[in-house]
Design an enzyme around this catalytic site. Structure first.
Site, mmCIF file in Angstrom:
data_model
loop_
_atom_site.group_PDB
_atom_site.id
_atom_site.type_symbol
_atom_site.label_atom_id
_atom_site.label_comp_id
_atom_site.label_asym_id
_atom_site.label_seq_id
_atom_site.Cartn_x
_atom_site.Cartn_y
_atom_site.Cartn_z
ATOM 1 N N LYS A 1 0.852 -1.197 0.000
ATOM 2 C CA LYS A 1 0.000 0.000 0.000
ATOM 3 C C LYS A 1 0.882 1.240 0.000
ATOM 4 C CE LYS A 1 -3.889 2.053 2.557
ATOM 5 N NZ LYS A 1 -4.799 1.912 3.719
ATOM 6 N N SER B 1 -9.633 2.099 2.903
ATOM 7 C CA SER B 1 -8.756 2.806 1.990
ATOM 8 C C SER B 1 -7.741 1.907 1.272
ATOM 9 C CB SER B 1 -7.984 3.888 2.763
ATOM 10 O OG SER B 1 -7.186 3.304 3.777
ATOM 11 N N SER C 1 -9.924 -0.229 7.149
ATOM 12 C CA SER C 1 -9.364 -0.090 5.797
ATOM 13 C C SER C 1 -8.718 -1.339 5.225
ATOM 14 C CB SER C 1 -8.354 1.063 5.767
ATOM 15 O OG SER C 1 -9.020 2.291 5.869
#
Length: 503
Positions: A79, A154, A178
Site C-alpha cells: 500500500k 482505503s 481499511s
C-alpha cells in the site's frame, strides 16, 4: 499455469521445489498487472526493473540454501502509505507526488528479509481517508468482480490487486476498517492485528492511535503466515508491544469445538442489508455445526463509535498532516508571495477535498473552545467502547458479525454523500477504537454477484482465536475467483490452445 492464481504459500512451495524460478514468478506478476491495470487501476507505481533485480538476488540466496521460508521469492504489493527506500511513495496524494523515501517501513523490511519481492505500490484513498479508493489523486480503483463498483477502502488497491490475481498477497493498513471492509468488498481475506503487534515505523500516519498494518491474501493460511512474518517488537515504534506469542500459524487448525462465539444484536439491526445478514447468520450456523457455541448478545455503544472515531482520527490527522507544507519535499505551489502564502497555497492545492475536510474537522475539535466538548468526550467514549468489549470477551472467545453493512456500492455513490461513506465502516471502527484484532473473509455472494465478508473479532493479543475460527469456517467453502481473474485466465488458456493448434 497461471502462477498468480496460486496462493502465496502454494507459489512459495513451487519456488522452493525449483518448479518455478523467482524471476518467472515476478514476470508473471508484472504481466498480470499490465494486462489488468487499464480495467481496475490498483497500482500507483510498478517497479519492474527493481523487482527483476531483486528476484535475481533472492534466487541466488534460495539456491545457496540461505532462504527457505514459505514466502521466499513470492511477489508482493505494498500500500502506497508505507515508505519504501528509493521507490516513489505518494499516499495517493498530489502533495507527495514526487516523494522518494530514504528508508523502508519496518513491516516491509521484514517481508524483504523473508525473501518477498516488491513489484509495486498500490492505490488507496488519499492519506487513507476514505472507504472507496475514490479519493486518490491517481484515479479510482475498480472492483475486480464488477468494475462499475468500488473495491472499498482505503486499502482498495491492495485488495483489488489480490482479488484480480495481479499478486498473491499485499500489505494494507487499517485505521477504521481499511483492510477488513475492502477485503469484504473484493472477496479476499484480510487481518487487522492487535494495536502494537506490527510496527508502524515507516507507515505515513493518519490516526496514530488507530493505525495498524496487516496482510491481505486469498486465504486464511496465507494471512497467518504473512502476519507471522511482519509482526515484531520494534524499538523504533513507541507503541510496539513486546509479545512472545507470534506463532499465528499454530492456529491453523480445523477445530472450533467448544469455542464461544457471540453475535452482537446491535450488528443485526437497521442498516444491514438482508442478503448480508442472511450470509452472516449462515456462517454462524456453519461454525455451530462444527461444535462452536453461538449466541446473540447486547454489545451496546455501537452507535457512538462513528462520531467518536471521526473526532479522534481527524484530530490526529490534523496534527500528523501538518508536516506536509511544501518546504523540504512534496508538492510546492509555483507562485507565492511569502512563506505563509507558500504554506497555504501548497496545502490547498496539494490536498484533496476529503483530506481537507478531515483536517478542518480535526483542527476544530482541538481548538481551545471545543477541546473538552468534543475531543475529550470522544476519548471517554473510546474508553467505554473498550470496556464493552472487555465485558464481552469475559464471556466469548470470538465476536462474529458483518465486515460491512452492504456489498460494494457503485462508483460515485459514496462520494456524493460523505455521511453514507462514514456509515459504511460502522462494524469495523469500534475494533480500532478498542485496539482489537479482526479478520474479514468471504462468506457468500449477493444477487448481483458481489462478495459478502464475514468479520471475526478477538480480544487483545488473541489473534489465534479469530484465525482458528476463520480457518475452520473457510474449510466449509470453496474459494471463488473474481470476474477479472477468470477473464484473464480464460484468455491465457485460449491463447495457449490457439498457439498449440498453430504448431
Amino acid at each position: 499455469m497461471d502462477l498468480m492464481s496460486l496462493t502465496a504459500v502454494e507459489l512459495g512451495k513451487k519456488i522452493q521445489a525449483k518448479e518455478v524460478t523467482v524471476e518467472e514468478a515476478v514476470k508473471a506478476a508484472i504481466a498480470s498487472i499490465k494486462a489488468k491495470e487499464e480495467k481496475i487501476n490498483s497500482f500507483v507505481t510498478i517497479d519492474e526493473e527493481g523487482a527483476l533485480k531483486k528476484a535475481a538476488e533472492v534466487q541466488a540466496k534460495i539456491d545457496a540454501g540461505e532462504l527457505k521460508g514459505a514466502l521466499a521469492g513470492v511477489p508482493v504489493a505494498i500500500k502506497d502509505n508505507m515508505c519504501t527506500e528509493g521507490l516513489l511513495t505518494t499516499c495517493s496524494s498530489k502533495i507527495l507526488y514526487n516523494f522518494i523515501p530514504t528508508y523502508t517501513a519496518e513491516a516491509v523490511k521484514r517481508l524483504e528479509d523473508a525473501g518477498c519481492v516488491i513489484v509495486g505500490k498500490t492505490n488507496m484513498d488519499e492519506f487513507a481517508m476514505g472507504s472507496t479508493t475514490e479519493t486518490s489523486a491517481f484515479g479510482a480503483t475498480k472492483n475486480p468482480w464488477n468494475t462499475e463498483h468500488v473495491p472499498g477502502g482505503s486499502s482498495g488497491g491492495s485488495c483489488a490487486a489480490v482479488a484480480a490475481e495481479e499478486v498473491p498477497f499485499a500489505l494494507g493498513s487499517d485505521t477504521g476498517g481499511s483492510i477488513r471492509q475492502p477485503s469484504s468488498f473484493c472477496g479476499v481475506t484480510g487481518i487487522k492485528p492487535t494495536y502494537g503487534t506490527v510496527s508502524r515505523y515507516g507507515l505515513i500516519a493518519y490516526g496514530s492511535s488507530l493505525d495498524q498494518i496487516g496482510p491481505i491474501a486469498k486465504d486464511v493460511t496465507d494471512c497467518a503466515i504473512i502476519l507471522e512474518a511482519i509482526a515484531s517488537y520494534d524499538t523504533k515504534d513507541s507503541t510496539s508491544v513486546n509479545r512472545d506469542d507470534l506463532k499465528f500459524t499454530e492456529a491453523l487448525v480445523d477445530d472450533v469445538k467448544g469455542m464461544k462465539i457471540g453475535i452482537p444484536k446491535d450488528y443485526l439491526g437497521d442498516g444491514l442489508d438482508p442478503e448480508v445478514k442472511s450470509a452472516i447468520l449462515a456462517a454462524a450456523d456453519e461454525l455451530k455445526k462444527k461444535g462452536a457455541v453461538v449466541e446473540e448478545f447486547d454489545l451496546g455503544l455501537v452507535e457512538y463509535a462513528i462520531p467518536a472515531y471521526y473526532v479522534i482520527a481527524c484530530a490526529e490527522a490534523s496534527s500528523n498532516l501538518a508536516r506536509f507544507d511544501g518546504v523540504k519535499y512534496g508538492y510546492r505551489t509555483k507562485e507565492y508571495t511569502d512563506l505563509h502564502n507558500m504554506y497555504k497555497k501548497s496545502r490547498s492545492e496539494g490536498f484533496g477535498p476529503e483530506v481537507k475536510r478531515r483536517i478542518m474537522l480535526g483542527s476544530f475539535v482541538l481548538s481551545s473552545g471545543y477541546y473538552d466538548a468534543y475531543y475529550l468526550k470522544a476519548l471517554r467514549v473510546k474508553a467505554l467502547i473498550k470496556k464493552a468489549f472487555d465485558d464481552a470477551f469475559a464471556k466469548y472467545d470470538v465476536i462474529l458479525g458483518p465486515a460491512a453493512p452492504t456489498t460494494a456500492p457503485k462508483l460515485g455513490e459514496s462520494l456524493s454523500d460523505p455521511i453514507q461513506m462514514y456509515l459504511g465502516d460502522i462494524y469495523t471502527i469500534s475494533v480500532n477504537l478498542a485496539g482489537l484484532p479482526g479478520i474479514s473473509l468471504p462468506c457468500g455472494m449477493d444477487k448481483n454477484g458481489l462478495p459478502i465478508g464475514l468479520q471475526l473479532i478477538g480480544d487483545c493479543f488473541k489473534e489465534k482465536n479469530i484465525i482458528r475460527a476463520a480457518y475452520s469456517f473457510e474449510k466449509t467453502r470453496e474459494l471463488k475467483r473474481s470476474t477479472i481473474a477468470e477473464e484473464y485466465s480464460n484468455k491465457n488458456t485460449a491463447d495457449t490452445n490457439k498457439s498449440a493448434g498453430a504448431q
